[in-house]
Design an enzyme around this catalytic site. Structure first.
Site, PDB file in Angstrom:
ATOM      1  N   GLU A  53       6.960  -8.305 -17.595  1.00 38.93           N
ATOM      2  CA  GLU A  53       8.322  -9.167 -17.744  1.00 38.93           C
ATOM      3  C   GLU A  53       8.240 -10.291 -17.710  1.00 38.93           C
ATOM      4  OE1 GLU A  53      11.379  -7.942 -17.444  1.00 38.93           O
ATOM      5  OE2 GLU A  53      11.011  -5.727 -17.342  1.00 38.93           O
ATOM      6  N   ASP A  64       1.490   1.935  -6.768  1.00 37.80           N
ATOM      7  CA  ASP A  64       0.246   1.362  -7.185  1.00 37.80           C
ATOM      8  C   ASP A  64      -0.971   1.202  -5.871  1.00 37.80           C
ATOM      9  OD1 ASP A  64       1.114   1.240  -9.549  1.00 37.80           O
ATOM     10  OD2 ASP A  64       1.002  -1.036  -9.856  1.00 37.80           O
ATOM     11  N   THR A 114       2.916  -9.067 -14.306  1.00 38.10           N
ATOM     12  CA  THR A 114       3.739  -7.937 -15.073  1.00 38.10           C
ATOM     13  C   THR A 114       4.207  -8.436 -16.484  1.00 38.10           C
ATOM     14  OG1 THR A 114       6.121  -7.162 -14.757  1.00 38.10           O
ATOM     15  CG2 THR A 114       5.816  -9.462 -13.879  1.00 38.10           C
ATOM     16  N   LYS A 164       7.583 -13.965 -10.378  1.00 30.53           N
ATOM     17  CA  LYS A 164       6.196 -13.470 -10.808  1.00 30.53           C
ATOM     18  C   LYS A 164       5.504 -14.382 -11.389  1.00 30.53           C
ATOM     19  CE  LYS A 164       5.248  -9.437  -9.132  1.00 30.53           C
ATOM     20  NZ  LYS A 164       4.054  -8.934  -8.448  1.00 30.53           N
ATOM     21  N   ARG A 213       5.448  -2.699   5.567  1.00 30.66           N
ATOM     22  CA  ARG A 213       6.559  -3.485   6.339  1.00 30.66           C
ATOM     23  C   ARG A 213       7.438  -2.215   7.037  1.00 30.66           C
ATOM     24  NH1 ARG A 213      11.011  -3.379   2.984  1.00 30.66           N
ATOM     25  NH2 ARG A 213       9.825  -2.324   1.409  1.00 30.66           N
ATOM     26  N   LEU A 261       5.562 -10.094   3.577  1.00 29.59           N
ATOM     27  CA  LEU A 261       5.004 -11.186   2.759  1.00 29.59           C
ATOM     28  C   LEU A 261       5.998 -12.338   3.225  1.00 29.59           C
ATOM     29  CD1 LEU A 261       3.815  -9.809  -0.626  1.00 29.59           C
ATOM     30  CD2 LEU A 261       2.624 -10.052   1.291  1.00 29.59           C
ATOM     31  N   TYR A 279      13.126 -11.747 -11.242  1.00 30.27           N
ATOM     32  CA  TYR A 279      11.987 -11.015 -10.602  1.00 30.27           C
ATOM     33  C   TYR A 279      10.879 -11.643 -11.639  1.00 30.27           C
ATOM     34  CZ  TYR A 279       8.132  -7.503 -10.913  1.00 30.27           C
ATOM     35  OH  TYR A 279       6.907  -6.918 -11.171  1.00 30.27           O
ATOM     36  N   ILE A 289       0.663  -1.114  -0.076  1.00 33.23           N
ATOM     37  CA  ILE A 289      -0.068   0.034  -0.011  1.00 33.23           C
ATOM     38  C   ILE A 289       0.903   1.510   0.038  1.00 33.23           C
ATOM     39  CG2 ILE A 289      -0.289   0.219   2.598  1.00 33.23           C
ATOM     40  CD1 ILE A 289      -3.276   0.815   2.145  1.00 33.23           C
ATOM     41  N   THR A 290       2.149   1.214   0.401  1.00 28.90           N
ATOM     42  CA  THR A 290       2.834   2.381   0.597  1.00 28.90           C
ATOM     43  C   THR A 290       3.704   2.703  -0.946  1.00 28.90           C
ATOM     44  OG1 THR A 290       4.777   1.192   1.443  1.00 28.90           O
ATOM     45  CG2 THR A 290       3.296   2.029   2.809  1.00 28.90           C
ATOM     46  N   GLY A 291       3.306   1.744  -1.820  1.00 28.42           N
ATOM     47  CA  GLY A 291       4.212   1.921  -3.196  1.00 28.42           C
ATOM     48  C   GLY A 291       3.304   2.654  -4.316  1.00 28.42           C
ATOM     49  N   SER A 298      10.557  -5.267  -6.607  1.00 26.20           N
ATOM     50  CA  SER A 298       9.953  -4.960  -7.913  1.00 26.20           C
ATOM     51  C   SER A 298      11.320  -4.278  -8.711  1.00 26.20           C
ATOM     52  CB  SER A 298       8.990  -3.982  -7.918  1.00 26.20           C
ATOM     53  OG  SER A 298       9.362  -2.914  -6.956  1.00 26.20           O
TER      54      SER A 298
END
Length: 332
Positions: free
Chosen positions: A132, A13, A130, A158, A33, A64, A154, A9-11, A89
């Site tokens: 990626e 998105d 993603t 994912k 975190r 997580l 990464y 939530i702090t990122g 990420s």
């Protein structure tokens, strides 16, 4: 009142999604975190002083890597919707810390999904996937049916999360969707990402501050969209009649070299005079071309991106110029 639980939530998105859900009247619960930095470089958003005081937003410490904290929060909150946006990420850094990346971005998603299953809460789950995953692309443009060919720890982590979502959906009849999002940027994007790295540097140069911008592969091509539009599509996926997986993209691809040229053109300067290439900023395995086909999201969800490349570059640069005026020069 609907309840939503957001990891990450702090990122970028997570913060835009929290804004959106609060506007829609949700009660929003977020996993934080202990070491998280709230929206680095941001001067707006749900974590601003007044907004964070709302009774409809509650934050919890957890991680997580820790199933017990996730399970405890989900059982306590009993959310209607769960958005798993947390991840390690940084693609380049994932080569340096592959085990940690797998634990957080891969197993972390499994922990969230399993916590929901064990709780018995009939929550709908959004899993952040993603572009990626496509890696060394096997077809262009990339859609939901394009084979995956990941090229980084990464992306591999994912891919595990993507398949766990599908497996739980099929095995336990859970409402789980994978959002295969191509690059999406905003003024809240972390300064370690190449778009912000460029616009922060250009902002300082525009203000007359001497600056070099250090970059890696300028020929990599990406499909860049605007983050607030993409979180709206995340929400739409969980309002659908049935769970499915969706590509979100603009359908346009541009190289980092093009991004540089566009940003520097806005201040009337040549990027070649300010950019230095460093070998250590190249990935061990590069992803050369990504461009998405979001026609399924358009037909099923009524979603279509409005902000395209040139407007996006201007949004980022204008924001970083204002930020640079307030904060002074910062090292890149």
């Amino acid at each position: 009142m609907k309840k939503a639980f957001i990891t990450g939530i702090t990122g970028q998105d997570g913060s835009y999604l929290a804004d959106l859900l609060l506007e829609k009247g949700y009660e929003v619960h977020g996993l934080v975190r202990r070491t998280s930095r709230y929206i680095i470089g941001s001067h707006e958003g749900f974590l601003a002083t007044e907004q964070v005081k709302t009774d409809n937003l509650k934050l919890y410490y957890g991680d997580l890597s820790d199933f017990s904290s996730i399970s405890r929060i989900i059982s306590q909150v009993r959310p209607d919707e769960v958005y798993n946006l947390a991840a390690m990420s940084d693609v380049r850094v994932s080569f340096d810390i592959p085990e940690y990346t797998g634990d957080i971005s891969g197993l972390g998603a499994a922990r969230v999904i399993e916590a929901v299953r064990q709780s018995g809460v009939p929550a709908r789950i959004y899993q952040a996937s993603t572009s990626e995953l496509y890696g060394k692309v096997l077809e262009t443009p990339q859609s939901e049916t394009t084979p995956f060919n990941p090229q980084s720890p990464y992306a591999v982590s994912k891919l595990y999360a993507y398949w766990m979502g599908k497996n739980y959906r099929q095995s336990y009849d859970m409402f789980i969707v994978n959002g295969i999002l191509f690059n999406h940027e905003s003024p809240r994007r972390g300064p370690n990402f190449v778009t912000r790295k460029i616009t922060r540097g250009v902002a300082d140069i525009a203000l007359g501050r001497p600056r070099k911008i250090y970059l890696g592969n300028l020929d990599a091509k990406r499909d860049w969209g605007y983050a607030p539009e993409y979180v709206d599509a995340m929400w739409r996926m969980l309002q659908a009649d049935k769970p499915d997986d969706y590509v979100l993209a603009t359908g346009e691809t541009h190289s980092i070299r093009e991004f540089l040229a566009e940003a520097f053109s806005l201040i009337g300067k040549r990027w070649e005079d300010y950019v230095e290439i460093k070998k250590e900023l190249f990935r061990p395995s590069e992803v050369d071309l990504l461009v998405g086909d979001a026609s399924k999201a358009k037909s099923d969800l009524g979603w279509e991106p409005q902000v395209k490349f040139k407007e996006l570059v201007k949004i980022l640069l204008d924001s970083d110029i204002e930020l640079a005026k307030k904060n002074g020069a910062e090292p890149l």
